[in-house]
Scaffold this active site. Structure first.
Site, PDB file in Angstrom:
ATOM      1  N   ASP A 112       0.846  -1.196   0.000  1.00 16.01           N
ATOM      2  CA  ASP A 112       0.000   0.000   0.000  1.00 16.01           C
ATOM      3  C   ASP A 112       0.882   1.248   0.000  1.00 16.01           C
ATOM      4  OD1 ASP A 112      -2.603   1.330   0.191  1.00 16.01           O
ATOM      5  OD2 ASP A 112      -1.843   2.016   2.121  1.00 16.01           O
ATOM      6  N   SER A 113       0.278   2.357  -0.406  1.00 11.33           N
ATOM      7  CA  SER A 113       1.006   3.627  -0.435  1.00 11.33           C
ATOM      8  C   SER A 113       1.298   4.139   0.984  1.00 11.33           C
ATOM      9  CB  SER A 113       0.166   4.667  -1.179  1.00 11.33           C
ATOM     10  OG  SER A 113      -1.078   4.820  -0.518  1.00 11.33           O
ATOM     11  N   GLY A 161      -2.047   9.582  -4.079  1.00  9.18           N
ATOM     12  CA  GLY A 161      -3.239  10.008  -4.812  1.00  9.18           C
ATOM     13  C   GLY A 161      -3.108  11.163  -5.784  1.00  9.18           C
ATOM     14  N   CYS A 192      -3.659  -0.692  -2.556  1.00 14.07           N
ATOM     15  CA  CYS A 192      -3.881   0.722  -2.878  1.00 14.07           C
ATOM     16  C   CYS A 192      -4.573   0.851  -4.239  1.00 14.07           C
ATOM     17  CB  CYS A 192      -2.530   1.428  -2.905  1.00 14.07           C
ATOM     18  SG  CYS A 192      -2.612   3.131  -3.422  1.00 14.07           S
ATOM     19  N   ASN A 193      -5.689   1.559  -4.255  1.00 12.35           N
ATOM     20  CA  ASN A 193      -6.430   1.747  -5.515  1.00 12.35           C
ATOM     21  C   ASN A 193      -5.639   2.595  -6.507  1.00 12.35           C
ATOM     22  OD1 ASN A 193      -9.649   0.969  -5.387  1.00 12.35           O
ATOM     23  ND2 ASN A 193      -8.709   1.184  -3.382  1.00 12.35           N
ATOM     24  N   THR A 194      -4.940   3.607  -6.000  1.00 13.64           N
ATOM     25  CA  THR A 194      -4.180   4.490  -6.887  1.00 13.64           C
ATOM     26  C   THR A 194      -3.049   3.701  -7.546  1.00 13.64           C
ATOM     27  OG1 THR A 194      -4.654   6.261  -5.299  1.00 13.64           O
ATOM     28  CG2 THR A 194      -3.003   6.728  -6.983  1.00 13.64           C
ATOM     29  N   CYS A 197     -11.010   3.505  -2.781  1.00 13.46           N
ATOM     30  CA  CYS A 197      -9.896   4.048  -2.005  1.00 13.46           C
ATOM     31  C   CYS A 197      -9.850   3.297  -0.672  1.00 13.46           C
ATOM     32  CB  CYS A 197     -10.095   5.546  -1.769  1.00 13.46           C
ATOM     33  SG  CYS A 197      -8.804   6.262  -0.737  1.00 13.46           S
ATOM     34  N   HIS A 201      -9.086   4.233   2.171  1.00 17.68           N
ATOM     35  CA  HIS A 201      -9.494   4.980   3.372  1.00 17.68           C
ATOM     36  C   HIS A 201     -11.006   5.057   3.574  1.00 17.68           C
ATOM     37  CE1 HIS A 201      -5.364   6.163   3.132  1.00 17.68           C
ATOM     38  NE2 HIS A 201      -5.450   7.062   4.092  1.00 17.68           N
TER      39      HIS A 201
HETATM   40  N1  DGL Z   1      -4.171   4.085  -0.744  1.00 18.40           N
HETATM   41  C1  DGL Z   1      -4.688   5.138  -1.590  1.00 18.40           C
HETATM   42  C2  DGL Z   1      -5.817   4.584  -2.468  1.00 18.40           C
HETATM   43  O1  DGL Z   1      -6.447   3.586  -2.157  1.00 18.40           O
HETATM   44  C3  DGL Z   1      -5.145   6.337  -0.780  1.00 18.40           C
HETATM   45  C4  DGL Z   1      -4.019   7.083  -0.127  1.00 18.40           C
HETATM   46  C5  DGL Z   1      -3.047   7.698  -1.100  1.00 18.40           C
HETATM   47  O2  DGL Z   1      -3.422   8.623  -1.849  1.00 18.40           O
HETATM   48  O3  DGL Z   1      -1.908   7.262  -1.123  1.00 18.40           O
HETATM   49  O4  DGL Z   1      -6.078   5.130  -3.507  1.00 18.40           O
END
Ligand code: DGL
Length: 278
Positions: free
Chosen positions: A6-7, A39, A69-71, A193, A195
């Protein structure tokens, strides 16, 4: 071992879902907390950081790496899968999209995520690619052409990390972000996302109970469990001693504090290590 990248901290919401349904597997988690958030970064930077993180997890002994992480999944997964065809790297988009397509009644699907996720347009493409698989003319809810509305919500990640979940300011901002989705009469909303599960109840309340909310991390966890059942050749290589090892690229103390909130339980001091990645 299963590697989860994850980011930063958010991917721990996916780990939480995974541990609920499959606690026996050993998990290595890496959060790039020194460079979070991803993001608003460019595709080039996100791809570079994600590649480093994913390769580090393989170097630590992961047999398969999930990008929570979605991004990072939106911007870097396809590139990594074609650059490293011999490595098993899976993202969050396809599981979330499949769950959305299983649940949608009228094919009116909303996506909400970071700028990087929405700008890549990959969620939309995955929905369009897969819709025919779910099309069954004999079904009452048969959908041929999806109507997709996407919204980027860059303010939500910092608000959630600050713990402003119940503040009126956050509700107001959320209402503004949701306006185009309400206007489009979506019946299913993908929380694209890591979060957003913290605001899931608020999303549900604002969108109304006729709208199905898809928690992308929970979908990823469920679909990965199905995937392992269908791929015993991969499953048999995964160790099952219930080990959890957390790596962070920044301060382990900070990771422990915020990470425990995202994971939903205390992370022990001895299970966190700082990892230099490059
Ligand atoms: N983990 C990121 C996502 O799911 C959100 C946090 C970020 O921007 O790094 O897109």
């Amino acid at each position: 071992m299963i590697g989860i990248f994850d980011s930063g901290f958010g991917g721990l919401t996916m780990v939480r879902e995974w541990l609920k349904i499959s606690p026996e597997y050993d998990v290595l988690f890496l959060g790039d907390s020194a460079r979070t958030p991803y993001g608003n970064r460019s595709i080039t930077t996100i791809t570079e950081f994600t590649e480093q993180g994913v390769l580090s997890l393989f170097a630590q002994g992961a047999k398969v790496v999930l990008i929570a992480c979605n991004t990072a999944s939106s911007d870097a997964l396809r590139y990594l899968q074609s650059k490293y065809p011999e490595k098993k790297i899976l993202g969050v988009l396809v599981p979330a999209v499949e769950e959305a397509l299983e649940k949608t009644r009228f094919g009116r699907i909303g996506i909400i995520g970071t700028r990087g996720t929405i700008a890549s347009n990959n969620y939309t493409q995955e929905i369009q690619k897969r819709i025919s698989k779910f099309y069954n003319p004999s079904e009452k809810r048969a959908v041929k052409e999806p109507v997709i509305t996407s919204v980027s919500a860059p303010l939500l990640v910092p608000l959630i990390e600050e713990g402003w979940i119940k503040k009126p300011e956050t509700r107001m901002i959320l209402k503004k972000y949701l306006f185009p989705l309400k206007h489009a009469h979506i019946d299913t909303l993908i929380l694209a996302c890591t979060h957003y599960p913290f605001l899931e109840q608020e999303f549900q309340k604002k969108m109304g109970k006729q709208c199905t909310i898809i928690n992308s991390g929970a979908a990823q966890a469920r679909k990965f469990r199905d995937y392992l059942q269908q791929h015993p050749e991969i499953e048999k290589n995964l160790s099952k001693k219930g080990l959890r090892q957390f790596y962070t690229t920044d301060s382990p103390d900070r990771f422990r504090e915020l990470g425990s909130v995202f994971l939903g339980k205390k992370i022990g001091k001895h299970s966190i290590e700082k990892l230099e990645i490059e």
